[in-house]
Scaffold this active site. Structure first.
Site, PDB file in Angstrom:
ATOM      1  N   SER A 121     -59.970  29.218  28.078  1.00 51.99           N
ATOM      2  CA  SER A 121     -60.970  28.737  27.121  1.00 51.99           C
ATOM      3  C   SER A 121     -62.299  29.480  27.124  1.00 51.99           C
ATOM      4  O   SER A 121     -63.086  29.338  26.184  1.00 51.99           O
ATOM      5  CB  SER A 121     -61.219  27.244  27.366  1.00 51.99           C
ATOM      6  OG  SER A 121     -61.525  27.032  28.728  1.00 51.99           O
ATOM      7  N   THR A 122     -62.573  30.228  28.164  1.00 54.87           N
ATOM      8  CA  THR A 122     -63.851  30.956  28.257  1.00 54.87           C
ATOM      9  C   THR A 122     -63.621  32.277  28.991  1.00 54.87           C
ATOM     10  O   THR A 122     -62.541  32.509  29.546  1.00 54.87           O
ATOM     11  CB  THR A 122     -64.916  30.150  29.055  1.00 54.87           C
ATOM     12  OG1 THR A 122     -64.390  29.847  30.348  1.00 54.87           O
ATOM     13  CG2 THR A 122     -65.293  28.854  28.361  1.00 54.87           C
TER      14      THR A 122
ATOM     15  N   TYR B 144     -70.717  38.333  48.325  1.00 54.55           N
ATOM     16  CA  TYR B 144     -69.514  38.315  47.499  1.00 54.55           C
ATOM     17  C   TYR B 144     -68.287  38.791  48.292  1.00 54.55           C
ATOM     18  O   TYR B 144     -67.581  37.979  48.878  1.00 54.55           O
ATOM     19  CB  TYR B 144     -69.697  39.087  46.166  1.00 54.55           C
ATOM     20  CG  TYR B 144     -68.609  38.672  45.199  1.00 54.55           C
ATOM     21  CD1 TYR B 144     -68.823  37.668  44.265  1.00 54.55           C
ATOM     22  CD2 TYR B 144     -67.320  39.209  45.309  1.00 54.55           C
ATOM     23  CE1 TYR B 144     -67.796  37.216  43.443  1.00 54.55           C
ATOM     24  CE2 TYR B 144     -66.289  38.763  44.492  1.00 54.55           C
ATOM     25  CZ  TYR B 144     -66.534  37.781  43.566  1.00 54.55           C
ATOM     26  OH  TYR B 144     -65.506  37.335  42.775  1.00 54.55           O
TER      27      TYR B 144
ATOM     28  N   VAL C 128     -71.631  38.229  32.679  1.00 60.16           N
ATOM     29  CA  VAL C 128     -72.207  36.892  32.629  1.00 60.16           C
ATOM     30  C   VAL C 128     -71.142  35.925  32.123  1.00 60.16           C
ATOM     31  O   VAL C 128     -70.688  36.033  30.988  1.00 60.16           O
ATOM     32  CB  VAL C 128     -73.422  36.851  31.679  1.00 60.16           C
ATOM     33  CG1 VAL C 128     -74.047  35.468  31.682  1.00 60.16           C
ATOM     34  CG2 VAL C 128     -74.434  37.918  32.066  1.00 60.16           C
TER      35      VAL C 128
HETATM   36  P1  NAI Z   1     -64.927  31.176  33.336  1.00 57.88           P
HETATM   37  O1  NAI Z   1     -65.742  30.126  34.010  1.00 57.88           O
HETATM   38  O2  NAI Z   1     -65.444  31.768  32.082  1.00 57.88           O
HETATM   39  O3  NAI Z   1     -63.438  30.639  33.028  1.00 57.88           O
HETATM   40  C1  NAI Z   1     -62.804  29.710  33.839  1.00 57.88           C
HETATM   41  C2  NAI Z   1     -61.611  29.088  33.109  1.00 57.88           C
HETATM   42  O4  NAI Z   1     -60.909  28.239  34.036  1.00 57.88           O
HETATM   43  C3  NAI Z   1     -61.976  28.203  31.912  1.00 57.88           C
HETATM   44  O5  NAI Z   1     -60.994  28.376  30.910  1.00 57.88           O
HETATM   45  C4  NAI Z   1     -61.871  26.786  32.477  1.00 57.88           C
HETATM   46  O6  NAI Z   1     -61.585  25.790  31.531  1.00 57.88           O
HETATM   47  C5  NAI Z   1     -60.713  26.973  33.427  1.00 57.88           C
HETATM   48  N1  NAI Z   1     -60.638  25.958  34.495  1.00 57.88           N
HETATM   49  C6  NAI Z   1     -61.507  25.732  35.500  1.00 57.88           C
HETATM   50  N2  NAI Z   1     -61.049  24.745  36.305  1.00 57.88           N
HETATM   51  C7  NAI Z   1     -59.857  24.349  35.787  1.00 57.88           C
HETATM   52  C8  NAI Z   1     -58.882  23.379  36.149  1.00 57.88           C
HETATM   53  N3  NAI Z   1     -59.022  22.617  37.242  1.00 57.88           N
HETATM   54  N4  NAI Z   1     -57.789  23.236  35.366  1.00 57.88           N
HETATM   55  C9  NAI Z   1     -57.621  24.003  34.253  1.00 57.88           C
HETATM   56  N5  NAI Z   1     -58.491  24.942  33.871  1.00 57.88           N
HETATM   57  C10 NAI Z   1     -59.599  25.110  34.626  1.00 57.88           C
HETATM   58  O7  NAI Z   1     -64.695  32.297  34.443  1.00 57.88           O
HETATM   59  P2  NAI Z   1     -64.404  33.864  34.407  1.00 57.88           P
HETATM   60  O8  NAI Z   1     -65.633  34.557  34.851  1.00 57.88           O
HETATM   61  O9  NAI Z   1     -63.716  34.276  33.161  1.00 57.88           O
HETATM   62  O10 NAI Z   1     -63.398  33.970  35.650  1.00 57.88           O
HETATM   63  C11 NAI Z   1     -62.009  34.118  35.521  1.00 57.88           C
HETATM   64  C12 NAI Z   1     -61.517  34.974  36.676  1.00 57.88           C
HETATM   65  O11 NAI Z   1     -62.105  36.284  36.577  1.00 57.88           O
HETATM   66  C13 NAI Z   1     -61.911  34.437  38.052  1.00 57.88           C
HETATM   67  O12 NAI Z   1     -60.868  34.673  38.954  1.00 57.88           O
HETATM   68  C14 NAI Z   1     -63.108  35.304  38.418  1.00 57.88           C
HETATM   69  O13 NAI Z   1     -63.322  35.391  39.802  1.00 57.88           O
HETATM   70  C15 NAI Z   1     -62.663  36.622  37.829  1.00 57.88           C
HETATM   71  N6  NAI Z   1     -63.721  37.627  37.645  1.00 57.88           N
HETATM   72  C16 NAI Z   1     -64.934  37.303  37.098  1.00 57.88           C
HETATM   73  C17 NAI Z   1     -65.934  38.266  36.992  1.00 57.88           C
HETATM   74  C18 NAI Z   1     -67.271  37.943  36.398  1.00 57.88           C
HETATM   75  O14 NAI Z   1     -68.202  38.716  36.578  1.00 57.88           O
HETATM   76  N7  NAI Z   1     -67.412  36.872  35.671  1.00 57.88           N
HETATM   77  C19 NAI Z   1     -65.710  39.668  37.426  1.00 57.88           C
HETATM   78  C20 NAI Z   1     -64.368  39.917  37.900  1.00 57.88           C
HETATM   79  C21 NAI Z   1     -63.431  38.917  38.029  1.00 57.88           C
HETATM   80 NA    NA Z   2     -61.429  32.703  32.148  1.00 59.09          NA
END
Ligand code: NAI
Ligand code: NA
Length: 395
Positions: A49-50, A234, A273
């Protein structure tokens, strides 16, 4: 109602339905402008979703005409409170996907639970038969373990010694010193339980056991490495231990998927972000310096550009180049030596006074508000809106 941002620390309590919709449309337009990718056909996105998960779903659907099932945990609007951004994003995505004749359904609930897994398996069975790509993109501060019922809470702490360095409050631009006490063994174990690979493996085991993975299916989850200066909080901190575990799990899953000629990867993505990353100390200041350099070098990317490159140049180009640890790298531009040298140089000089000139704090703040549908070009923020929006394919 007229919807305005209401922030508390690094969260925003409101979200704008039209702004979120425009965000999704902009990402779809980007993918469509890049032509088709000979990619996946039936896709499950967990965390859809995000952030990176949403961008993955958009890339699969609008780059490869894939049918998608999205799993997420989002809130609908309730008694004059807006829905969460991921709710509006998913509503917009499914509206656009269905208008384009693409299958798109979703499940809203706790992906860590047995119930939501079973509901997802049943939906795949009924509608798609099998999937050929599983994207695992959850980011969560808590996980209730499905076997023990224990509620694990992740933390963002250094290991072995306390840590002190600069950080920024991106609302005010004030640069200050943050000090974090080291994690204990429980902190480490809990963070690994939440953000490590156990749940990913549970998902893949369940899918494989019920024969819901097509021959040659791919599984991918996302990781982060980052520079020396964020290492203590981190990559060498509690969250890094969880990422080590996630990366090791890719090999375990890959072994199991050999039976169906499938593959499992971790892709290391760029710092961006998102709701997840804005909660990590030090990272926002690093990102605002990184953005400044990467934009000047013309190599800045958002989630959608990253996921487009992942699908087109890594996962589906028949060569899937990985690093020595078997990881896909789309953080390659962030980690370029010249980029990192410039960021390290700025880091030594950055203060509250110098940040406006040295960093891209405005880019950081705009991206933060964009996550919730605010500060998006072309959106009328004076408009009186109904905050209740349906997700067309919600089960
Ligand atoms: P985000 O916060 O944008 O997305 C998280 C997603 O997980 C959302 O769709 C949310 O609804 C879902 N979610 C959370 N808890 C849940 C649950 N209990 N049940 C079902 N859905 C649930 O996060 P982002 O940044 O896109 O992170 C995704 C992955 O990418 C993570 O593993 C993060 O560590 C990794 N990542 C993020 C970076 C960054 O700079 N933001 C860089 C490299 C990797
Ligand atoms: Na995500």
């Amino acid at each position: 109602m007229v919807i305005e941002p209401r922030t508390r620390g690094f969260i925003c309590l409101t979200a704008h339905p039209k702004g979120c919709e425009q965000n999704v449309i902009n990402q779809i337009n980007y993918i469509q402008s890049k032509g088709t990718i000979e990619g996946p056909k039936k896709v499950l996105v967990i965390g859809a979703s995000t952030g990176f998960g949403l961008a993955s779903r958009i890339t699969a659907a609008f780059g490869s005409n894939a049918a998608t099932i999205g799993v997420f945990l989002e809130k609908p609007a309730n008694r004059g409170k807006t829905a969460s951004a991921g709710w509006y994003n998913s509503a917009a995505f499914e509206k656009q996907a269905q208008a384009a004749g693409l299958y798109a359904k979703s499940i809203n609930g706790d992906a860590f639970s047995k119930e939501i897994k079973q509901q997802t398996l049943d939906l795949i069975k009924a509608d798609l038969g099998q999937v050929d790509l599983v994207v695992y993109s959850l980011a969560s501060p808590v996980r209730t373990h499905p076997e023990t019922g224990v509620k694990h809470r992740s933390s963002l702490k250094p290991i072995g010694q306390s840590f002190a360095d600069k950080t920024v409050d991106f609302h005010t631009g004030v640069v200050s010193e943050v000090a974090i006490e080291p994690a204990n063994e429980d902190d480490i174990a809990n963070t690994v339980a939440v953000m490590g690979g156990e749940d990913w493996e549970m998902w893949m085991d369940a899918l494989q056991k019920e024969n819901l993975l097509a021959s040659g299916a791919t599984a991918v989850a996302y990781s982060y490495i980052g520079p020396k200066l964020t290492e203590p909080v981190y990559r060498k901190g509690t969250i890094g231990r969880a990422k080590d575990h996630l990366e090791a799990t890719a090999f375990t899953i890959a072994d199991k998927l050999k039976a169906i000629d499938g593959k499992a990867y971790v892709s290391v993505n760029k710092a961006l972000v998102t709701q997840a990353s804005s909660a990590i100390p030090v990272i926002p200041l690093y990102i605002s310096l990184l953005y400044k350099i990467m934009k000047a070098e013309n190599i800045h990317e958002g989630c959608i550009e990253q996921m487009h490159r992942l699908f087109k140049d890594r996962l589906y180009n028949n060569k899937t180049a990985t690093d020595a640890q078997g990881r896909i790298r789309v953080d390659d531009w962030e980690m370029r030596e010249d980029v990192q040298a410039q960021v390290a140089e700025l880091w030594t000089k950055v203060t509250t006074e110098t940040l406006p000139a040295l960093g891209d704090l405005k880019g950081y703040a705009d991206d933060f508000f964009n996550l919730f549908g605010f500060r998006i070009e072309g959106v009328n923020y004076e408009e009186d809106l109904n905050e209740v929006v349906e997700i067309p394919g919600l089960q």
